[in-house]
Design an enzyme around this catalytic site. Structure first.
Site, PDB file in Angstrom:
ATOM      1  N   GLU A  71       0.871  -1.173   0.000  1.00 14.47           N
ATOM      2  CA  GLU A  71       0.000   0.000   0.000  1.00 14.47           C
ATOM      3  C   GLU A  71       0.904   1.217   0.000  1.00 14.47           C
ATOM      4  O   GLU A  71       1.625   1.463   0.971  1.00 14.47           O
ATOM      5  CB  GLU A  71      -0.908   0.022   1.233  1.00 14.47           C
ATOM      6  CG  GLU A  71      -1.839   1.222   1.264  1.00 14.47           C
ATOM      7  CD  GLU A  71      -2.319   1.563   2.652  1.00 14.47           C
ATOM      8  OE1 GLU A  71      -2.280   2.761   3.016  1.00 14.47           O
ATOM      9  OE2 GLU A  71      -2.706   0.641   3.387  1.00 14.47           O
TER      10      GLU A  71
ATOM     11  N   CYS B 192      -3.548   7.768   4.719  1.00 16.98           N
ATOM     12  CA  CYS B 192      -3.311   7.368   3.335  1.00 16.98           C
ATOM     13  C   CYS B 192      -4.586   7.483   2.509  1.00 16.98           C
ATOM     14  O   CYS B 192      -4.534   7.523   1.277  1.00 16.98           O
ATOM     15  CB  CYS B 192      -2.765   5.953   3.282  1.00 16.98           C
ATOM     16  SG  CYS B 192      -3.766   4.741   4.180  1.00 16.98           S
TER      17      CYS B 192
END
Length: 519
Positions: A257, A296
């Site tokens: 990620e 994020c």
């Protein structure tokens, strides 16, 4: 000298042999604890996890491992107040923002405990139905998922020391795979404390759960063919991991990620004062300010029809102006600090870069800090930028400023809007706002291929939706392209990463016995 936190590896607590790296309070500037992993026998630790922890976990059923997750959850809930104190001191977050990390992690752990209990007294999962291999149905093929006989290495990011741990560890442990977590150094204290509380409670078998604080040097070198590694962080580090011999030569499975320039899109037809417009403004501001924009999944690009550029700028700026910034210990503060001085400098540099192609619509510098010394505190006010020419402002589509910064961008029509959103080159999440179900559905499908999650907000779910940036364990977390190409969570789908798929070709009697209840 402040306390040097211990690492838990090879079934015992061990301190590094070095002086350690200091962790600081990002508001007060005081040293809190130190972390160090120098001199640890990593090879022995990984072997212990594979051989001792892995064998013990695989001997259990999904339901038995789920019971361990439930027991761990109770321990963590009992120590919840201590975790909030650590988050305030080490992450500089206000209580509501700490809850996103701490309670979010506990909720995810509880979700997988319930999911595992529903899987029952089995040690493998069937993948689809059996398929006959010839005219006679007696001999068939059944795909099965069995736990990988390796270790799961987690290299986590600084912004979610609790949730980042448990959203990965819960499905891994439930799958029967031992975990070694390497938290980001800056906020490793909370991760280490949570692991310590669970380890001290004696819930999991020896070797099932380990934590290494400090440098990540040498960790990837220990990985063997049946191990897995999951990384959350920068695209640059992700590239190093992908090119490591463990991945390239030994085929270690990897989940990434990475960077994500997420977006929010207001569809045409919803004017200022409409329910959809108000929901849009509220969510943009929330995503800019929760955890000081250090998520994020936070909104970085804000798309509106050309005619609404000025009204949207005014509405978002008005709400941002009410955000109090400073010491999270002060009850009046709604947004705390960035995690450390390095992040503060990075946000300032990123903001300066974006300002070469965008105007300032709301200046974060106008926010006076509450109960905090600007010379010490790593605080920055929320800043809204704007660019009238969304096509020419290429930096806005390529640069993620990991803080309370977003850019307002106008579009001509839906085709233009969709093209602009896709210039993020793959993101974790986009959110779409409007009141026309057909238009919302069409936009969602158009953007689904370039996003891990599409969050659609219409007035009928205004009070029900879980939030653009909130990662729920029932839904997929990850994203294609620059977001890393990884997949986490998504309910039972998360277990796939920790299992190996194989086809068993046998008689129907043998296949029927594959999932016979464990003795």
């Amino acid at each position: 000298m402040t306390e040097l936190l211990s690492n838990f590896i090879a079934g015992r607590w061990q301190q590094g042999s070095g002086a350690g790296t200091a962790l600081f309070d990002p508001v007060l500037g005081t040293e809190l604890v130190r972390v160090d992993a120098t001199g640890l026998d990593l090879a022995a630790g990984f072997d212990f996890a594979r051989e001792q922890g892995g064998a013990a976990l695989r001997a259990l059923t999904y339901r038995q491992r789920a019971a361990m997750l439930s027991a761990a959850l109770k321990v963590l809930q009992a120590n919840r107040d201590a975790y909030y104190e650590i988050a305030t001191a080490n992450s500089g977050t206000v209580k509501n923002d700490s809850a996103v990390d701490i309670d979010g992690g506990l909720f995810t752990l509880g979700t997988y405990a319930k999911l595992g209990d529903a899987l029952g007294d089995q040690r493998c999962m069937l993948d689809g139905d059996a398929a006959r291999l010839g005219k006679d149905p007696l001999f068939q093929s059944q795909h099965v998922l069995t736990p990988t006989r390796g270790v799961a290495l987690f290299i986590n990011a600084f912004n979610f020391p609790s949730w980042g741990l448990w959203e990965k560890a819960a499905p891994a442990l439930l799958s029967g795979v031992p975990v070694i977590v390497k938290p980001a150094t800056a906020t490793a204290w909370l991760t280490q404390r949570m692991v310590k509380d669970v380890v001290d409670a004696g819930i999991f078998p020896a070797g099932a759960l380990s934590v290494i604080c400090g440098s990540s040097a040498g960790l990837m070198d220990q990985l063997q063919p049946f191990d897995v590694v999951s990384f959350t962080g920068s695209a640059e580090t992700a590239a190093v991991i992908r090119s490591h011999p463990a991945v390239v030569q030994r085929s270690v499975r990897v989940n990434i990620e990475a960077d994500s320039v997420n977006s929010a899109l207001l569809l045409p037809g919803d004017v200022p004062g409409s329910a959809a417009f108000d929901l849009f403004v509220k969510e943009v501001v929330r995503e800019m300010t929760v955890k000081s924009g250090q998520k994020c999944t936070a909104i970085r690009r804000v798309f509106v029809p050309e005619a609404l550029y000025a009204p949207a700028a005014e509405a978002i700026s008005a709400r941002l102006g009410k955000t109090t910034v400073g010491n999270p210990r002060n009850e009046s503060v709604r947004m705390g600090a960035l995690v450390n001085r390095a992040q503060l400098n990075a946000v300032r540099e990123g903001l300066a870069l974006l300002r070469t192609q965008a105007e300032v619509l709301h200046d974060g510098a106008a926010h006076a800090l509450v109960d905090a010394d600007p010379a010490l505190a790593c605080c920055v006010g929320p800043t809204l930028l704007g660019a009238h020419d969304a096509d020419a402002a290429h930096l806005v589509h390529d640069t993620e400023v990991f803080g309370p910064v977003a850019t307002l961008l106008p579009y001509r029509d839906m085709a233009h809007a969709l093209a602009l959103v896709r210039r993020g080159q793959g993101s974790l999440v986009t959110s779409i706002y409007g009141s026309d179900p057909a238009a919302l559905a069409a936009a969602a499908l158009e953007l689904a291929d370039s996003h891990g999650r599409v969050h659609v907000i219409s007035p009928d779910v205004g009070a029900l939706h879980t939030g653009h940036g909130n990662v729920m364990p029932q839904s997929l977390h990850g994203g294609p392209g620059r977001a890393g190409g990884g997949e986490e969570l998504g309910g039972a789908r998360a277990l796939n990463f920790y299992h190996r798929r194989s086809a068993v070709q046998a008689s129907t009697a043998v296949l029927a016995a594959l999932q016979a209840p464990a003795a």
